[in-house]
Design an enzyme around this catalytic site. Structure first.
Site, short mmCIF file in Angstrom:
data_model
loop_
_atom_site.label_atom_id
_atom_site.label_comp_id
_atom_site.label_asym_id
_atom_site.label_seq_id
_atom_site.Cartn_x
_atom_site.Cartn_y
_atom_site.Cartn_z
N ASP A 169 -11.91 74.26 11.77
CA ASP A 169 -12.06 75.31 13.01
C ASP A 169 -10.90 75.63 13.61
O ASP A 169 -10.55 77.02 13.76
CB ASP A 169 -12.77 74.48 14.17
CG ASP A 169 -14.17 73.99 13.50
OD1 ASP A 169 -14.29 73.55 12.39
OD2 ASP A 169 -15.26 73.81 14.25
N GLU A 407 -14.19 60.42 14.59
CA GLU A 407 -14.10 61.87 13.76
C GLU A 407 -12.57 61.96 13.15
O GLU A 407 -12.43 62.31 12.08
CB GLU A 407 -14.74 62.73 14.53
CG GLU A 407 -14.95 64.16 13.91
CD GLU A 407 -15.29 65.04 15.23
OE1 GLU A 407 -15.46 64.76 16.45
OE2 GLU A 407 -15.48 66.10 14.62
#
Ligand code: 2M8
Length: 434
Positions: A169, A407
């Protein structure tokens, strides 16, 4: 640790697919599902196949496997939801699917997952799993064919990406391309990610989101048609990391060809995509920096940034001994894993020596376990077993110290960041523990 990792997958399990994480990502994501299937393979090879079968049930008629399948249903909070993409209404390629999807894709880790599932299949289950692999194989080949054609009309061997959401991203690799976009605001919207996480410094900025959403509007305007997109879209990048995963995935499908009963034609295409990809990555290698460089199709410029993606030749298991040696030296140099400030010698998403580096911010610095898993696999296959084993041990140490299968991680302190109980972190943990 194995039990805890398994508990994360079980808690995120929706029966036939797995949420990427319980709150932040409550739907089925493409490359997450591939890693998740690798995790499931250690618990139940049948459940692992189910994960992929359900993902591929949402494959478009073009062969594209969409980046999100909104399987959680309409009430499940995630932004941007299916209405922003509106795929089935603008293209017949997305009609008749079991759930709405997005209109972009992510790196093709799926073939690596199927190979892992097959390697872990116990003898008594081989008949069943072989039949399921045979049934899935044509879909895998058609996915790869889409990447080799629709996403590479030049037949260059490099995959073109259309959106930062096609993998990493807010990586600084996209900064210049995004800066060139002078956006009209994409319209009012409310982000859910920053509230869900509680710390905006770990997520992309609103400036990023304005551009991410504007790019979605553009893709929708082109009806997700690759020819139109190629003609008009403002964000077209030859992504060396995505392309390297594609090389490794083609090799994995070739390894599965006998099990899957692949046709001669498919074997020939897979071998061609593999060779073409390797050769293309080799040409993107910059001897001066030792990095493999992405390429901006719109400006014709290489993207000169020190990020994990620069190690694409290693991820693609390069056969060029000179490039391999240069990359291994660079990997442990002060710009990457040899930085004395690192808590563990793991590959950060962006080099701490890069001005764009931010230690807490998502793909702009933190260590991602799945990236280190891909590197571990590659180094294992490249006969660098000592360094590969070190990556495995440090990764497990980092995940264990972090406490909740985070994460991503702060490269300097090892602090856990992003979503807790992230499925793919638990999945690679299971694979590393064996
Ligand atoms: C992240 O991306 C999503 C959008 O797809 C998000 O930020 O909302 C990325 O890390 C992506 O690579 C990953 O697949 C996804 C789910 O884990 O989260």
């Amino acid at each position: 640790m194995r039990d805890q990792a398994a508990a994360v997958l079980h808690a995120n399990d929706a029966g036939t697919w797995t949420k990427a994480s319980p709150h932040l990502y409550p739907h089925q994501w493409s490359w997450d599902s591939a890693f998740i299937a690798i995790g499931w393979a250690h618990l139940d090879v049948g459940r692992a196949m189910t994960e992929l079968e359900h993902l591929f049930a949402a494959q478009w008629s073009t062969g594209m496997v969409p980046h999100i399948v909104f399987r959680g249903g309409p009430g499940v909070p995630y932004f941007p939801g299916p209405e922003w993409w509106n795929c089935a209404n603008v293209t017949p390629a997305a009609r008749g699917l079991p759930a709405p999807t997005t209109g972009i894709c992510q790196p093709p880790v799926h073939a690596l997952a199927v190979l892992r599932i097959w390697q872990l299949t116990p003898q008594p289950r081989q008949r069943e799993i072989r039949a399921r692999i045979q049934a899935l194989f044509p879909r895998l080949v058609s996915w790869h064919r889409y990447l080799a054609t629709g996403r590479d009309p030049e037949a260059s061997g490099l995959v073109t990406t259309y959106h930062p959401w096609e993998g990493t991203d807010n990586s600084p690799r996209w900064d210049r391309a995004l800066e060139r976009i002078k956006v009209a605001k994409p319209g009012p919207y409310t982000r859910l990610d920053v509230t869900a996480l509680g710390d905006p410094s770990q997520r992309p900025t609103d400036w990023d989101y304005d551009r991410f959403l504007w790019l979605v509007q553009q893709l929708r305007k082109y009806r997700y048609d690759d020819v139109q997109i190629y003609r008009h879209h403002r964000f077209l990048i030859k992504d060396v990391f995505f392309s390297a995963v594609f090389v490794a995935a083609n090799a994995a499908l070739l390894e599965l060809a006998d099990v899957a009963g692949a046709s001669d034609g498919d074997r020939c295409d897979l071998a061609c995509w593999l060779d073409r990809g390797r050769a293309a990555l080799s040409r993107r290698f910059d001897a001066k920096s030792g990095l493999c460089l992405d390429y901006d199709v719109r400006t014709g410029e290489p993207i000169r940034l020190r990020t994990f993606a620069g190690f694409a030749p290693l991820f693609a298991r390069t056969t060029d001994a000179g490039q391999r040696a240069a990359q291994l030296r660079l990997l442990d140099s002060a710009g990457f894993c040899g930085d004395p400030k690192l808590r563990w010698r793991l590959l950060p998403s962006t080099s701490p020596a890069e001005p764009a580096f931010e230690r807490h911010n998502y793909w702009r610095g933190p260590v991602w376990p799945i990236i280190n898993w891909l590197l571990w696999q590659a180094l294992t296959e490249l006969d660098c077993s000592a360094r590969a084993d070190e990556l495995r041990r440090y990764s497990l140490a980092q995940i264990s110290a972090g406490g909740h299968f985070a994460e991503y991680f702060d490269p300097f302190t090892g602090d856990p960041l992003g979503s807790p109980r992230q499925s793919w972190t638990a999945a690679v943990t299971l694979d590393w523990l064996g």
